[in-house]
Design an enzyme around this catalytic site. Structure first.
Site, PDB file in Angstrom:
ATOM      1  N   GLU A 130      12.156  20.274 -59.055  1.00 20.46           N
ATOM      2  CA  GLU A 130      11.813  20.698 -57.625  1.00 20.46           C
ATOM      3  C   GLU A 130      11.819  19.900 -56.300  1.00 20.46           C
ATOM      4  O   GLU A 130      11.200  18.749 -56.882  1.00 20.46           O
ATOM      5  CB  GLU A 130      10.532  21.358 -57.958  1.00 20.46           C
TER       6      GLU A 130
ATOM      7  N   ARG B   5       5.826  26.284 -65.966  1.00 21.39           N
ATOM      8  CA  ARG B   5       6.416  24.921 -65.763  1.00 21.39           C
ATOM      9  C   ARG B   5       8.251  25.099 -66.119  1.00 21.39           C
ATOM     10  O   ARG B   5       8.175  25.497 -67.121  1.00 21.39           O
ATOM     11  CB  ARG B   5       5.796  23.919 -66.313  1.00 21.39           C
TER      12      ARG B   5
ATOM     13  N   HIS C 295       8.509  27.974 -56.093  1.00 19.92           N
ATOM     14  CA  HIS C 295       7.259  27.631 -56.736  1.00 19.92           C
ATOM     15  C   HIS C 295       6.143  28.166 -55.776  1.00 19.92           C
ATOM     16  O   HIS C 295       5.336  27.403 -55.276  1.00 19.92           O
ATOM     17  CB  HIS C 295       7.059  26.158 -56.937  1.00 19.92           C
TER      18      HIS C 295
HETATM   19  C1  GLV Z   1       0.685  25.582 -59.911  1.00 21.90           C
HETATM   20  O1  GLV Z   1       1.699  25.432 -60.320  1.00 21.90           O
HETATM   21  C2  GLV Z   1      -0.345  25.090 -60.282  1.00 21.90           C
HETATM   22  O2  GLV Z   1      -0.455  24.305 -61.216  1.00 21.90           O
HETATM   23  O3  GLV Z   1      -1.690  25.349 -59.917  1.00 21.90           O
END
Ligand code: GLV
Length: 325
Positions: free
Chosen positions: A266, A237, A285
């Site tokens: 983000e 994260r 991401h």
């Molecule tokens: C992606 O970042 C998730 O938490 O699945």
């Protein structure tokens, strides 16, 4: 009568059909106050909630008095107020297993692209700069047999260790809340404290969830411990790394490069200094973003909601104790 649920993310047709077999589904585009006001009655009646990437907090829960289960299409659940859900005995379901291998692939991709400068040199080729046999200004650094430091030895850390150990002959250091016997026995991983890992690793791979404890764990002091030749990879994260401190460390040449799949904000603002740095690989991401895995995550989340609303919370439930009271 079927229980009502709110769906705030598009689903493949067959999964939507599966959901509709069990529930009366109201589809909404997000969980903003405007959307909630627009569908006030559906939110008030909903016993289930399914989607991802939206905040689920007290204010939303106040509009959902009938809610019994919330199912997120993700492994991470830092955008949920877990205490508020638990206080109301609402189950929070997530998808911790189906994305492990895909996220580990993304991490390995970031290790390889940063070390070998794949994105940067490919851009130079596209710009017509490959006009003669290349010299050292195009060279990267080796990945095989370099030391990989993994911070957070959960399922994804373990899958990364497997790739690095068997595929690339990399010695593995790791830091986690506790020793991980499987990592040590299968991949010869060595447990060490975070500072030692930062001092010794050639690649520091961050695979931590965001909690009060991990927020800005990688601050200026921690980054200063890394070798100038080392590379930071973050696919956990964004806020686990102090982004301003990382930018400063990169600008000052205190570390070699960074491979980032996650950011403090983000989407990453287009004026972020990170986007100007040739030694930064910034991804949107995409950790779990393959067709196969995103389908499997959505299917898992649908099944999780069906299970939870049938009182089954022994699998994939974040807060089973709060629900089973
Ligand atoms: C992606 O970042 C998730 O938490 O699945």
């Amino acid at each position: 009568m079927k229980p009502s649920v709110i769906l705030y993310k598009a689903l493949p047709d067959d999964l939507l059909a599966r959901l509709e077999d069990h529930f009366t589904v109201t589809r909404v585009k997000n969980l903003s106050p405007e959307t909630v006001a627009q569908h006030a009655e559906a939110f008030a009646q909903a016993e289930g909630l399914l989607g991802s990437s939206e905040k689920v907090d007290q204010a939303l829960l106040d509009n959902m008095p009938a809610l019994r289960a919330s199912s997120t299409i993700s492994v991470g659940y830092d955008n949920f107020d877990v205490d508020a859900l638990s206080a109301r005995h609402i189950a929070l379901m997530h998808t911790p297993t189906v994305l492990t291998e895909t996220v580990a692939d993304t991490l390995m991709a970031l290790v390889l692209t940063t070390a070998r400068r794949v994105v940067e040199v490919a851009e130079r080729v596209k710009n017509g700069e490959w006009t003669k046999s290349i010299g050292p200004d195009w060279f990267g650094s080796d990945v095989h047999h370099k030391t990989l430091g993994i911070v957070g030895m959960g399922r994804i850390g373990l899958a990364l260790a497997q790739r690095a150990h068997f595929g690339f002959g990399m010695p593995i250091l790791y830091n986690a809340r506790s020793h991980h016997q499987q990592a040590e026995e299968r991949f010869n991983a060595r447990y060490c404290d975070l500072d030692t890992l930062l001092k010794e690793a050639d690649f520091v791979c961050v695979v931590l969830p965001l909690t009060a404890e991990t927020h800005h764990l990688f601050n200026a002091d921690k980054l200063a411990l890394m070798k100038p030749s080392a590379i930071l990879i973050n696919a956990g994260r964004g806020p686990v790394v102090d982004e301003a401190a990382l930018i400063a460390a990169l600008q000052a040449g205190k570390i070699r490069a960074a491979g980032l799949d996650v950011f403090e904000q983000e989407p990453l603002p287009v004026d972020s200094p990170l986007l100007k740095m040739p030694n930064v690989v910034a991804l949107p991401h995409i950790g779990s973003a393959t067709h196969e895995t995103r389908y499997n995550m959505a299917a898992c989340a649908v099944d999780n909601l069906i299970d939870a609303l049938n009182g089954k919370t022994d699998n994939n439930c974040v807060n089973p104790q709060a629900v089973n009271k």
